[in-house]
Every structure is written in structure tokens, then in C-alpha cells.
Design a protein around this motif. Sequence first.
Motif, PDB file in Angstrom:
ATOM      1  N   VAL A 101       0.844  -1.200   0.000  1.00 19.48           N
ATOM      2  CA  VAL A 101       0.000   0.000   0.000  1.00 19.48           C
ATOM      3  C   VAL A 101       0.882   1.255   0.000  1.00 19.48           C
ATOM      4  N   GLY A 102       1.944   1.241   0.785  1.00 15.30           N
ATOM      5  CA  GLY A 102       2.879   2.366   0.800  1.00 15.30           C
ATOM      6  C   GLY A 102       3.543   2.573  -0.553  1.00 15.30           C
ATOM      7  N   LEU A 103       3.889   1.480  -1.210  1.00 11.97           N
ATOM      8  CA  LEU A 103       4.495   1.569  -2.539  1.00 11.97           C
ATOM      9  C   LEU A 103       3.522   2.172  -3.548  1.00 11.97           C
ATOM     10  N   VAL A 104       2.251   1.780  -3.466  1.00 16.99           N
ATOM     11  CA  VAL A 104       1.244   2.351  -4.363  1.00 16.99           C
ATOM     12  C   VAL A 104       1.109   3.854  -4.128  1.00 16.99           C
ATOM     13  N   LEU A 105       1.150   4.279  -2.874  1.00 18.49           N
ATOM     14  CA  LEU A 105       1.069   5.717  -2.580  1.00 18.49           C
ATOM     15  C   LEU A 105       2.289   6.469  -3.112  1.00 18.49           C
ATOM     16  N   LEU A 106       3.463   5.876  -3.004  1.00 17.52           N
ATOM     17  CA  LEU A 106       4.664   6.518  -3.536  1.00 17.52           C
ATOM     18  C   LEU A 106       4.607   6.619  -5.058  1.00 17.52           C
ATOM     19  N   LEU A 107       4.123   5.585  -5.707  1.00 16.66           N
ATOM     20  CA  LEU A 107       3.993   5.632  -7.164  1.00 16.66           C
ATOM     21  C   LEU A 107       2.924   6.633  -7.603  1.00 16.66           C
ATOM     22  N   THR A 108       1.881   6.791  -6.799  1.00 16.59           N
ATOM     23  CA  THR A 108       0.858   7.793  -7.085  1.00 16.59           C
ATOM     24  C   THR A 108       1.439   9.201  -6.972  1.00 16.59           C
ATOM     25  N   ALA A 109       2.293   9.418  -5.989  1.00 10.25           N
ATOM     26  CA  ALA A 109       2.950  10.721  -5.852  1.00 10.25           C
ATOM     27  C   ALA A 109       3.829  10.994  -7.068  1.00 10.25           C
ATOM     28  N   LEU A 110       4.518   9.981  -7.556  1.00 13.44           N
ATOM     29  CA  LEU A 110       5.343  10.141  -8.754  1.00 13.44           C
ATOM     30  C   LEU A 110       4.480  10.429  -9.977  1.00 13.44           C
ATOM     31  N   LEU A 111       3.332   9.777 -10.081  1.00 17.68           N
ATOM     32  CA  LEU A 111       2.417  10.021 -11.187  1.00 17.68           C
ATOM     33  C   LEU A 111       1.917  11.463 -11.168  1.00 17.68           C
ATOM     34  N   LEU A 112       1.549  11.957  -9.987  1.00 15.35           N
ATOM     35  CA  LEU A 112       1.089  13.336  -9.873  1.00 15.35           C
ATOM     36  C   LEU A 112       2.193  14.336 -10.213  1.00 15.35           C
ATOM     37  N   TYR A 113       3.414  13.998  -9.866  1.00 13.06           N
ATOM     38  CA  TYR A 113       4.537  14.878 -10.181  1.00 13.06           C
ATOM     39  C   TYR A 113       4.719  14.989 -11.696  1.00 13.06           C
ATOM     40  N   ASN A 114       4.554  13.888 -12.410  1.00 13.26           N
ATOM     41  CA  ASN A 114       4.812  13.871 -13.848  1.00 13.26           C
ATOM     42  C   ASN A 114       3.633  14.307 -14.701  1.00 13.26           C
ATOM     43  N   LYS A 115       2.434  14.398 -14.153  1.00 12.77           N
ATOM     44  CA  LYS A 115       1.239  14.715 -14.940  1.00 12.77           C
ATOM     45  C   LYS A 115       1.351  15.993 -15.764  1.00 12.77           C
ATOM     46  N   PRO A 116       1.822  17.120 -15.239  1.00 10.42           N
ATOM     47  CA  PRO A 116       1.851  18.348 -16.045  1.00 10.42           C
ATOM     48  C   PRO A 116       2.832  18.289 -17.215  1.00 10.42           C
ATOM     49  N   PHE A 117       3.760  17.342 -17.177  1.00  9.85           N
ATOM     50  CA  PHE A 117       4.775  17.281 -18.219  1.00  9.85           C
ATOM     51  C   PHE A 117       4.413  16.326 -19.349  1.00  9.85           C
ATOM     52  N   GLU A 118       3.249  15.697 -19.257  1.00 10.86           N
ATOM     53  CA  GLU A 118       2.820  14.802 -20.326  1.00 10.86           C
ATOM     54  C   GLU A 118       2.435  15.621 -21.545  1.00 10.86           C
ATOM     55  N   GLU A 119       2.734  15.082 -22.704  1.00 13.89           N
ATOM     56  CA  GLU A 119       2.337  15.748 -23.936  1.00 13.89           C
ATOM     57  C   GLU A 119       0.991  15.198 -24.370  1.00 13.89           C
ATOM     58  N   ALA A 120       0.143  16.087 -24.848  1.00 12.87           N
ATOM     59  CA  ALA A 120      -1.157  15.649 -25.326  1.00 12.87           C
ATOM     60  C   ALA A 120      -0.963  14.869 -26.625  1.00 12.87           C
ATOM     61  N   LYS A 121      -1.646  13.745 -26.714  1.00 11.25           N
ATOM     62  CA  LYS A 121      -1.525  12.920 -27.911  1.00 11.25           C
ATOM     63  C   LYS A 121      -2.480  13.445 -28.972  1.00 11.25           C
ATOM     64  N   ASP A 122      -1.930  13.746 -30.118  1.00  6.10           N
ATOM     65  CA  ASP A 122      -2.734  14.267 -31.214  1.00  6.10           C
ATOM     66  C   ASP A 122      -3.114  13.093 -32.113  1.00  6.10           C
ATOM     67  N   LYS A 123      -4.416  12.847 -32.240  1.00  4.77           N
ATOM     68  CA  LYS A 123      -4.883  11.701 -33.021  1.00  4.77           C
ATOM     69  C   LYS A 123      -4.845  11.974 -34.520  1.00  4.77           C
ATOM     70  N   THR A 124      -4.676  13.235 -34.927  1.00  2.03           N
ATOM     71  CA  THR A 124      -4.671  13.541 -36.353  1.00  2.03           C
ATOM     72  C   THR A 124      -3.337  13.269 -37.008  1.00  2.03           C
ATOM     73  N   LYS A 125      -2.271  13.209 -36.222  1.00  2.44           N
ATOM     74  CA  LYS A 125      -0.949  12.944 -36.783  1.00  2.44           C
ATOM     75  C   LYS A 125      -0.811  11.478 -37.124  1.00  2.44           C
ATOM     76  N   LYS A 126      -0.281  11.220 -38.287  1.00  6.35           N
ATOM     77  CA  LYS A 126      -0.066   9.844 -38.715  1.00  6.35           C
ATOM     78  C   LYS A 126       1.437   9.574 -38.778  1.00  6.35           C
ATOM     79  N   PRO A 127       1.859   8.396 -38.363  1.00  7.01           N
ATOM     80  CA  PRO A 127       3.295   8.082 -38.439  1.00  7.01           C
ATOM     81  C   PRO A 127       3.763   7.992 -39.870  1.00  7.01           C
ATOM     82  N   LYS A 128       5.000   8.421 -40.101  1.00  8.86           N
ATOM     83  CA  LYS A 128       5.550   8.391 -41.467  1.00  8.86           C
ATOM     84  C   LYS A 128       6.198   7.080 -41.767  1.00  8.86           C
TER      85      LYS A 128
END
Length: 71
Positions: free
Chosen positions: A44-71
Amino acid sequence: MKFWKEHMPLRVSLIAIFTVVGLILVVAGWKMTGELAGLGIMLVGLVLLLTALLLYNKPFEEAKDKTKKPK
């Protein structure tokens, strides 16, 4: 995630709470050597620590654009 960029005090306080409680639970579970309940408390403590890490990284995620197609 625009929400987490706009609500910085909420994000910081949640990160601090999850980190402190997670560390306390991991240490408390660690002291219960040989007991299955100690393992559960540590997980349970490990899950809470990983949740804190997830919250730390959330603002730095890039929005995925569905209109872009891989080349």
C-alpha cells in the motif's frame, strides 16, 4: 494535463501527503518482519509513492494528437 498545471498548490500538497504517508507505511511494514500483514502494508505504501510520482509527472505529459499519422 491543463488541470494539474493550473492547480499547483493542490498538486504539491497531494504529492507531499502521498509521499509522507507512503514512506511511513513502507517503514511500518518493514518492521513487521515475517508477517504477511507487513507485506500488505508495504505494498500500500508503494502504491502511494507511485501515485505521488504520477502526480509529479502529470503536467509534463504531452497531449496525444490523433490527427498525426506516423511516417
